[in-house]
Write a protein that holds these residues in place. Sequence first.
Motif: not given
Length: 369
Positions: A193-213
């Motif tokens: 999962a960390d390697r996937i994040t290294d490859r695809y992470q968008d502007r340093g945002r987390t996949t869950t906690r930075d989901i927009p409201w």
Amino acid sequence: HCSHGFFVMGVASASSGAHEGCENFEKATSADSKYEKKPEKLPSANEQQTIFGICRVSTSSKIASLFTNHDFMNAHKILGIFCLAHYVVRFAWLIVYGDMFFRPESWFTWILPAVHVLLSSSSFIFPVPLHRFGAKPIIWRELQLHNIVFTSRSAAIFYLQLARPCYSDTSRECVPEHFVTRLLVVMLFHYVADRITDRYQDRGRTTTRDIPWDQGTPEWLTRRVKTYYAVCQVIAVCALVCQQGSRTGQGVLEGSFAIMLPIQMSTFLMTLVRKGILTGTQWHLWYAVSLGLIYLIPITESIRSLTTPAAVSPTGMGPRSTAAFVAKLLIAPASCVLRLAFGVDKNAVMALSSGCTILLASGPQVLGL
């Protein structure tokens, strides 16, 4: 850690016939768009038939939009409906009977987790944007891959318990080798999962906690919900690494299965947002509920442990083992404090939690518990 599908991973599919002519909507969610040009206004309760105030779509059309040409013979949707029904049945049994009825001798128990992994993996039939759409919870590549990885993580712990049970024939407590193996398995999936994040992470945002409201959501609410998500993620990892359960696999099997629910539910809900059926805030509401259902597992396990005599079940509470049981309950809260309050590395927290569990499981008499 990301805790995130259902048949609705069609969120990643191209706009359906019901959305023809909605150029702004298609441009914002196309697989080729890297970042959104301009945040779109989300539909309000009074605009339930309007997508971004541009296209009027009936409720029946929204439901119909879940069916796309990418899903050949609706295989993904059939898997999704089956998995959703499976969750409903197992959790209903847990609430009514205190047992999900996973049994090692049943071939259903061996096959069904693989069906859930197949569901997540089948999302590859849909085109998915490489980067997230900032104004709405929409599936993107990193989340899609995390969904597959973390669903597979739960399935791996499930099958490990089936193939190499926690208890030996003679021991009343889980053997240490079982906990060590579980720790290594979980660490492996987190490394991927960390390697996937290294490859695809968008502007340093987390996949869950930075989901927009939705616009106008109070900051205090978003802040507290983010904390809730983080706590649930740490506790879920602790359950996968440290859960002991009974000789029949109760606890371990139920816990690993239950942790799949919010992972797959997140993408299910994102498709409903993508199709205009839910808003961003409603996504957070239902995702939070799915996370809360996981707590039924430790509650049920605690009731079993406190009501079953030690002579009948390895997890039953004799007078001498009560203190050890209470000590085990403190491992997850302590892990949350270490990880979230002090920022201790997640692998170190997992290893420490596993070591404490082994010590409490194999040496309560030495510790005087």
